[in-house]
Design a protein around this motif. Structure first.
Motif, short mmCIF file in Angstrom:
data_model
loop_
_atom_site.label_atom_id
_atom_site.label_comp_id
_atom_site.label_asym_id
_atom_site.label_seq_id
_atom_site.Cartn_x
_atom_site.Cartn_y
_atom_site.Cartn_z
N ASP A 316 0.70 -1.12 0.04
CA ASP A 316 -0.16 0.03 -0.05
C ASP A 316 0.87 1.13 -0.13
OD1 ASP A 316 -2.17 -1.31 -0.07
OD2 ASP A 316 -2.54 -1.14 2.04
N GLN A 317 2.19 1.30 0.32
CA GLN A 317 3.09 2.34 0.15
C GLN A 317 3.94 2.43 -1.03
OE1 GLN A 317 5.22 1.61 3.75
NE2 GLN A 317 3.31 2.10 5.30
N SER A 318 3.32 2.11 -2.32
CA SER A 318 3.82 1.99 -3.39
C SER A 318 4.17 3.31 -4.21
CB SER A 318 3.31 1.05 -4.27
OG SER A 318 3.50 -0.25 -3.56
N SER A 352 6.96 -2.07 -12.76
CA SER A 352 8.04 -2.68 -11.91
C SER A 352 7.71 -4.12 -11.63
CB SER A 352 8.15 -1.88 -10.61
OG SER A 352 9.00 -2.43 -9.93
N THR A 353 8.51 -4.94 -11.83
CA THR A 353 8.11 -6.36 -11.41
C THR A 353 9.22 -6.97 -10.35
OG1 THR A 353 9.54 -7.41 -13.28
CG2 THR A 353 7.26 -6.93 -13.89
N ILE A 367 5.17 -9.42 -7.67
CA ILE A 367 4.35 -7.92 -7.38
C ILE A 367 4.47 -7.16 -8.53
CG2 ILE A 367 4.51 -5.90 -5.81
CD1 ILE A 367 5.32 -8.01 -3.64
N LEU A 368 3.64 -6.80 -9.29
CA LEU A 368 3.66 -5.67 -10.19
C LEU A 368 3.10 -4.25 -9.57
CD1 LEU A 368 1.56 -7.50 -12.98
CD2 LEU A 368 4.25 -7.29 -12.66
N THR A 369 4.03 -3.17 -10.02
CA THR A 369 3.57 -1.95 -9.58
C THR A 369 3.58 -0.85 -10.78
OG1 THR A 369 4.92 -2.46 -7.36
CG2 THR A 369 4.43 -0.18 -7.97
N ILE A 375 -0.85 -2.48 -15.73
CA ILE A 375 -0.75 -3.91 -14.92
C ILE A 375 -1.90 -4.84 -15.45
CG2 ILE A 375 -1.74 -4.75 -12.70
CD1 ILE A 375 -0.16 -2.40 -11.34
N CYS A 376 -3.05 -4.46 -15.82
CA CYS A 376 -3.93 -5.18 -16.25
C CYS A 376 -3.55 -5.79 -17.73
CB CYS A 376 -5.30 -4.41 -16.50
SG CYS A 376 -6.19 -4.03 -15.02
#
Length: 441
Positions: A316-318, A352-353, A367-369, A375-376
């Motif tokens: 949640d802190q991305s 970002s992966t 984790i994708l950011t 992202i979708c």
């Protein structure tokens, strides 16, 4: 439904249960409710579910709320039933190494109490401080040490469950050797709370290991074949690692500070065994390979850092970007291809992966950011690639808007009709955790 009427009826019928009207807000994860009901006993919980079934109120079940980003397409249901009062150890058989615990008990709290007796629940979970036993069983969680310790389902001996119609049942038993008939535990483990509400869980324990070692070998991006050779050598040897993970450079940097591909090998045993296996691994690494070694307390701190990396708070802190966590399941060596696919996704979709995968069992975490739309697109692309390798991809944490766009579970399995039949038999009104399981169950 008129919320005030439902509120009044609940307060009247449920003796000690706390009933609170929640503020309606634009929650990013959904899976919440208009009324929060907090039963204090199993009987009160049964009364809540009985009333919900009779009047067909949709119910969301919640422990600490750390899994609200896992599955489900509803922003809110009418009621959210909280198990925050279902905490504490019911029975601890030290000699038999079993424990019966209430489902709302935080894992971290349980582990601290068991450590007094030099015992532990060998759950290796990417969890938050508040994450509960019930939530982990309902999602069948596991982490890197699944290679040796297995998943949540491998440690459950028995359950107490309240059915949607208020019936209270017990599955399994309180002893390890329990082989009578069909293992009903498996029906509820991993079912995302769609069949019943767990109130108590009986679990197998293990002694705390005498010693532990975490070895991380660092490789350049062009040395993937070398990593494969080392992994193949270890899997063909007599070594018994508890974890054997490959990591892309983003994940390696996050947990070690080194920008490199990483190979993690972890051991737990008596000191002499751990030392022998450590020396064997170091002897198998290519000449000139740098490695970091974490011993005992340093290893514990390392794993804390690892779990923090996957925690909901961290996601949640991305930096105002969307963060999504995926679980992939493929043949173990196909994880090397997944690692390479992560690199392609980073370039093609500007996301970002961060990736790690257990090459002993074939399960990986990505984790994708980035931007939600990117992202979708990346998930759809990766899911197609993994399906082509006879694998599977599941979203284990994502905002509601993404879960409403991308199917969390992917294509329904061939046995979907069986799952629907079980749901219909146990929860014909479909009140429990609607849309949280495969195929929208």
């Amino acid at each position: 439904m008129i919320v005030s009427n439902a509120h009044a009826k609940l307060v009247k019928q449920l003796n000690n249960s706390q009933v609170v009207q929640r503020d309606r807000m634009n929650d990013p994860y959904g899976n919440t409710g208009l009324l929060e009901v907090v039963p204090t006993t199993e009987r009160e919980l049964a009364d809540v579910l009985t009333l919900a079934s009779e009047e067909e109120h949709l119910v969301t079940v919640e422990g600490a709320g750390t899994k609200r980003g896992f599955a489900g397409t509803l922003l809110e249901t009418e009621w959210v039933v909280s198990l925050q009062q279902f905490t504490g150890i019911v029975d601890h058989s030290i000699g038999d190494m079993t424990v019966t615990v209430k489902a709302g008990t935080p894992l971290r709290k349980l582990q601290k109490e068991l450590a007094i007796f030099k015992q532990a629940l060998p759950f290796d979970m990417p969890c938050d401080e508040a994450a509960t036993i019930g939530g982990m069983i309902a999602t069948n969680e596991s982490g890197p040490k699944r290679l040796r310790h297995g998943a949540a389902r491998d440690h459950v001996i028995g359950l107490r469950v309240v059915y949607p119609d208020g019936r209270i049942i017990r599955t399994g038993g309180k002893v390890v050797k329990n082989v009578a008939g069909y293992d009903m535990n498996k029906l509820f483990i991993g079912s995302m709370g769609t069949l019943g509400v767990m109130t108590e869980v009986t679990l197998k324990l293990r002694p705390l290991p005498k010693d532990e070692r975490v070895i991380i070998a660092f490789f350049n991006e062009n040395q993937l074949t070398l990593i494969e050779d080392v992994v193949a050598s270890l899997l063909d040897s007599y070594m018994e690692p508890v974890a054997l993970e490959i990591m892309n450079s983003t994940w390696t940097e996050a947990v070690t500070g080194e920008v490199a591909l990483g190979l993690l090998i972890s051991f737990e045993d008596i000191p002499s065994s751990v030392h022998y296996q450590e020396q064997y691994v170091l002897s198998q690494l290519p000449k000139g390979t740098n490695a970091a070694i974490f011993q005992r307390e340093d290893a514990n701190r390392f794993w804390d850092q690892w779990r923090k990396r996957e925690s909901i708070q961290t996601l949640d802190q991305s930096n105002q970007q969307t963060a999504v966590k995926l679980k992939v399941a493929v043949k173990n060596f196909d994880l090397f291809s997944v690692l390479q696919e992560c690199k392609r996704l980073t370039v093609q979709y500007h996301v970002s992966t961060s990736f790690h995968g257990g090459v002993g069992h074939g399960l990986g975490v990505i984790i994708l950011t980035g931007d939600e739309q990117d992202i979708c697109l990346a998930i759809a692309d990766l899911r197609q690639v993994i399906a082509g390798a006879s694998g599977h991809l599941v979203l284990t944490h994502a905002p509601l808007t993404i879960r409403q766009t991308v199917d969390v579970w992917g294509e329904p399995p061939a046995y979907m009709e069986l799952l629907q039949g079980i749901k219909q038999a146990i929860d014909p009104q479909r009140i429990l955790n609607q849309t949280r399981f495969v195929g929208g169950i």
